[in-house]
Write a protein that holds these residues in place. Structure first.
Motif, PDB file in Angstrom:
ATOM      1  N   PRO E  62      14.968  29.898  42.887  1.00 35.44           N
ATOM      2  CA  PRO E  62      15.995  29.626  41.999  1.00 35.44           C
ATOM      3  C   PRO E  62      17.515  29.395  42.586  1.00 35.44           C
ATOM      4  N   ALA E  63      18.182  28.923  41.984  1.00 33.08           N
ATOM      5  CA  ALA E  63      19.704  28.678  42.182  1.00 33.08           C
ATOM      6  C   ALA E  63      20.414  30.040  42.493  1.00 33.08           C
ATOM      7  N   LEU E  64      21.138  30.072  43.462  1.00 35.20           N
ATOM      8  CA  LEU E  64      22.288  31.214  43.374  1.00 35.20           C
ATOM      9  C   LEU E  64      23.122  31.160  42.356  1.00 35.20           C
ATOM     10  N   GLU E  65      23.285  32.354  41.731  1.00 35.07           N
ATOM     11  CA  GLU E  65      24.416  32.406  40.611  1.00 35.07           C
ATOM     12  C   GLU E  65      25.894  31.731  41.344  1.00 35.07           C
ATOM     13  N   ASP E  66      26.640  31.188  40.513  1.00 32.93           N
ATOM     14  CA  ASP E  66      27.753  30.691  40.973  1.00 32.93           C
ATOM     15  C   ASP E  66      28.704  31.922  41.412  1.00 32.93           C
ATOM     16  N   PRO E  67      28.863  32.162  42.704  1.00 35.49           N
ATOM     17  CA  PRO E  67      29.651  33.186  43.087  1.00 35.49           C
ATOM     18  C   PRO E  67      30.979  33.625  42.445  1.00 35.49           C
ATOM     19  N   ALA E 134      31.113  31.402  57.027  1.00 31.44           N
ATOM     20  CA  ALA E 134      30.435  30.920  57.997  1.00 31.44           C
ATOM     21  C   ALA E 134      29.095  31.856  58.308  1.00 31.44           C
ATOM     22  N   GLY E 135      29.050  33.078  57.676  1.00 30.98           N
ATOM     23  CA  GLY E 135      27.749  33.809  57.719  1.00 30.98           C
ATOM     24  C   GLY E 135      26.976  33.515  56.567  1.00 30.98           C
ATOM     25  N   GLN E 136      26.586  34.749  55.969  1.00 33.35           N
ATOM     26  CA  GLN E 136      25.491  34.393  54.866  1.00 33.35           C
ATOM     27  C   GLN E 136      26.377  34.328  53.452  1.00 33.35           C
ATOM     28  N   ALA E 137      27.494  34.674  53.515  1.00 32.32           N
ATOM     29  CA  ALA E 137      28.233  35.256  52.163  1.00 32.32           C
ATOM     30  C   ALA E 137      29.187  33.951  51.807  1.00 32.32           C
ATOM     31  N   ALA E 138      29.067  33.773  50.520  1.00 30.24           N
ATOM     32  CA  ALA E 138      30.150  32.869  49.999  1.00 30.24           C
ATOM     33  C   ALA E 138      31.542  33.522  49.913  1.00 30.24           C
ATOM     34  N   VAL E 139      32.450  32.862  49.604  1.00 29.63           N
ATOM     35  CA  VAL E 139      33.833  33.466  50.010  1.00 29.63           C
ATOM     36  C   VAL E 139      34.681  33.161  48.411  1.00 29.63           C
ATOM     37  N   VAL E 140      35.163  33.935  47.762  1.00 30.31           N
ATOM     38  CA  VAL E 140      35.790  33.551  46.397  1.00 30.31           C
ATOM     39  C   VAL E 140      37.139  34.285  46.646  1.00 30.31           C
ATOM     40  N   TYR E 141      38.031  33.408  46.277  1.00 32.21           N
ATOM     41  CA  TYR E 141      39.341  33.654  45.983  1.00 32.21           C
ATOM     42  C   TYR E 141      39.852  33.622  44.695  1.00 32.21           C
ATOM     43  N   CYS E 142      40.495  34.622  44.066  1.00 30.69           N
ATOM     44  CA  CYS E 142      41.156  34.465  43.006  1.00 30.69           C
ATOM     45  C   CYS E 142      42.617  34.780  43.077  1.00 30.69           C
ATOM     46  N   ALA E 168      27.277  37.607  48.478  1.00 28.04           N
ATOM     47  CA  ALA E 168      25.899  37.248  49.207  1.00 28.04           C
ATOM     48  C   ALA E 168      24.869  37.578  48.350  1.00 28.04           C
ATOM     49  N   GLY E 169      23.759  36.594  48.107  1.00 25.56           N
ATOM     50  CA  GLY E 169      22.618  36.904  47.259  1.00 25.56           C
ATOM     51  C   GLY E 169      22.992  37.323  45.880  1.00 25.56           C
ATOM     52  N   GLY E 170      24.184  36.883  45.393  1.00 22.18           N
ATOM     53  CA  GLY E 170      24.563  37.105  44.020  1.00 22.18           C
ATOM     54  C   GLY E 170      25.384  38.609  43.662  1.00 22.18           C
ATOM     55  N   LYS E 171      25.676  39.223  44.807  1.00 24.87           N
ATOM     56  CA  LYS E 171      25.959  40.565  44.993  1.00 24.87           C
ATOM     57  C   LYS E 171      27.361  40.534  45.742  1.00 24.87           C
TER      58      LYS E 171
END
Lengths: 188, 188, 188, 188, 188, 188
Positions: E62-67, E134-142, E168-171
């Motif tokens: 299943p798709a990853l949740e939008d970070p 670059a690693g496993q995690a997505a990065v979110v800025y707000c 990462a992985g929705g967490k």
């Protein structure tokens, strides 16, 4: 060998796809000397949610009516002198020209112009040729022979004719007619 | 949206590929109501050692000559009465028909047939239309106006004509001509 | 119809690509009842800087030697009793079995084992069959007839044989041999 | 890396597609030294109205029966001496050859030929190898060991055998058998 | 021109595909200076039985949740001091840092740490920026502005802030916060 | 599994293609939970004479400079107080904001504004994050720690900072800065 893959948005009918299969095959044959059986067309249809331009989903537009069909319907209506039906197939700015006629824009004028020339005329078709023109319009040629009656009631037939139509957006914008009526009259 | 991918064997010239880009774009436009800018053509060329049919490498054939170019060369040669050059462009079994003429197979016969009709004639072209026919031949239409001199030396011009050619394998197999010469003579 | 597109990294020889064209065509034919001429293979080669996995460029590995060629070279060396050349084509753990023999791992043991059976033997090949096995190895079958001399110097020929080889990474890991030698001796 | 895209007409079962996935993977592995996990197969199915050759829609043919399945069914029927069922799997022109036998074309002849050689025989299979042959037929090898009873009622087992079949259009055209029966008898 | 074709296993929602359409378009725009409307994305979905790796069917995940959605839910829960809901969005090993704070691993510690600094704070968002790290995690800025009350009950607003999250992985695995609170206090 | 095929006009450098390989991989990873090694990117380059839009050949534009490189060059120039070099990287309408500063449009104003705050400052980078923004600009974040000297000559270091840049067409249009300088001063 030539293999054509066409990617289009979903929503075209089987008949539309058959037409695409035919016109793409013919297009390749104009340049590549392959027998038709060697030309393969594959049509890939994209559902709306699998195609994006600028990141946005796009809607496909319904296929254009086959221009030869539009022309055929117009010719049938004209032969039956069903001017309303014929007129419904004309675009604004429609203009037609017959051998020796001025440029005519109204079907009634054409009917009046033809009256002293023949009582009625029936077309036997030898073939239609259709292509996309350089501009917006498709071009349809139909050719064959005319039969009918001269104003004095004598019959004629076998007179060669050719019509050239321009069709844009499903409406006829232009009709040009050539035939051997004058040649035939000169010989009789 | 329509995107066309054409896979062909390597060996076509840039000009051939431009022609393919044009005819494929036009083919799509006959069915899909997309503006030309929305139609993308990608041509993928396969070197001989990367394409197999039946497990065997295949050789591509050189592109067909543009049929409109063949027709234009023929018309130029005929107008200059360079019958040898014109004849070189004709296929075996070539046949031509003019308004009021029988079916003619030799250019000399056509020249003889025309002699009592006009001293000479020059064509001004309004346009060429080219398409693949249903059979093996491409179809080329050219239309415009004729000017020249009647047998008595008086000049004429602005007489509408249209020619229909069939071209197969780079040679003309058929020419059919319509024009308003008889109409014009009848009115004068 | 089947059309196969193979995407590989650049670096394969024309011969490698011909082999890919053949094996892919044959693979399709095992399932789809199409004549070979109806099966098209297109090989797309990717230069290193146009192919990424995990965002990184990858290097292609050289093609595997044709396993049937490896087998043929081994059989030729064995027939000429060039054991060193034959041995160079064997993988570690190589094992061979002949009718009535134990499992043999050294070519010298095979030569010794054969001595009381025939003075020499020559293979005439009727055909090779090559396929990928379920594991890592390719499988090569060769079959045909044996001719040679019995220990007593009398000649024989036309004795059917079949060899089954497993080839992994260009080296032979296993040879199994069946033939009609015992059958022939029993009948004589 | 190798990525294979197969375009076929719609109509194949999931099992057919699994077979295609396997044979295409194996085909690539014969030439490219990639581990199986690195080989991707994508099968694109074309509905009839999205595939054209020569501008005409084409019908796909049902998949060929797995040749190894045909062979297995034949071997099972023969072992049970269900000759009618076995015969239904044979093509016209079928021919079989056993060690020391003439070329046999009828199953009854084979049964008669075998009678003085053993009372019955049962096959234990070590493996099947399947591939497309160079001609029209697929080739199936099966190998393993024979057990059964000699004419005098004593039992045997562990006798190596290998069968080679050719299968075309779902029917067996040829069977060639090798085994160590004579070798075993000679040693006892 | 850029045209992106994405092949994925079947099973993604329309929303997932819209997200893929957007992120692929944006990715191309980082390198190619094309206006978004010139970038086409086509997503090809493969049913399980038409995709093979190593000859085996594969299941899509299943798709990853939008970070950015994960981050937004976390920020909403924190602002409402619903620590349980917020905590459910944190990965093991979560760590957060605020201006002047030590590295904090428990939300309660953060709440305690903040108490002497402001009674409450509300975020007004100017924008979210999301990208793959670059690693496993997505990065979110707000980023945006803070309003609330100082410990003495006086109000503040318009204080700039920016948060950086790794997901990462929705967490959420990491939160780093910068803001102008100290700057504002120093100026008052 | 995801496989991305990118079709672009010829003319991009190996470095451009590597960047495309990376950003497309990252884009897919934002939505699909595949490990990077499972994501394949294939870039297909089209020579000008094999790509047509509207039947016309199109020219590709050179790749955009990597926005993170532009930002890095700007930061290096600013740190060295090479204002001319830094200014060359700014777009018309550039605006920057620092903690406690008004919106500044000229680098000289920023230098003046900073003078009473620190004698000099050096950035140690912990990381850059780059993404395409919703509008025309790319967004680059860089973060790390500041070291330098206060106006009174005492040294500081380890002060967290983060900068957010917008970069359009290779020029910086906006810089927003957050850091813990005020927090640090308040604590000392």
């Amino acid at each position: 060998m030539p293999i054509v893959e066409l990617h289009i948005l979903e929503g075209y009918t089987s008949n539309d796809k058959q037409r695409l299969g035919t016109v793409l095959t013919d297009a390749v044959r104009l340049v590549v000397p392959a027998p038709p059986e060697a030309i393969t067309i594959m049509i890939h249809e994209m559902p709306t949610d699998r195609y994006y331009r600028g990141g946005e989903q796009r809607m496909g537009a319904p296929a254009l009516e086959d221009p030869a069909k539009v022309v055929r319907a117009f010719l049938d209506a004209m032969q039956a002198r069903q001017l309303d039906q014929a007129r419904a197939l004309l675009a604004d700015g429609f203009v037609m020209q017959f051998p020796g006629s001025p440029a005519l824009t109204r079907l009634e004028d054409m009917v009046d112009w033809a009256k002293p020339r023949y009582r009625f005329v029936t077309k036997t078709f030898d073939g239609f040729d259709t292509m996309q023109g350089a501009g917006q319009a498709a071009v349809v040629y139909c050719r064959g022979t005319l039969s009918g009656e001269w104003p004095d009631g004598t019959a004629f037939d076998g007179i060669r004719f050719i019509d050239r139509f321009e069709v844009a957006g499903g409406k006829i914008t232009k009709q040009d007619v050539w035939n051997d009526i004058a040649e035939t009259r000169a010989q009789t």
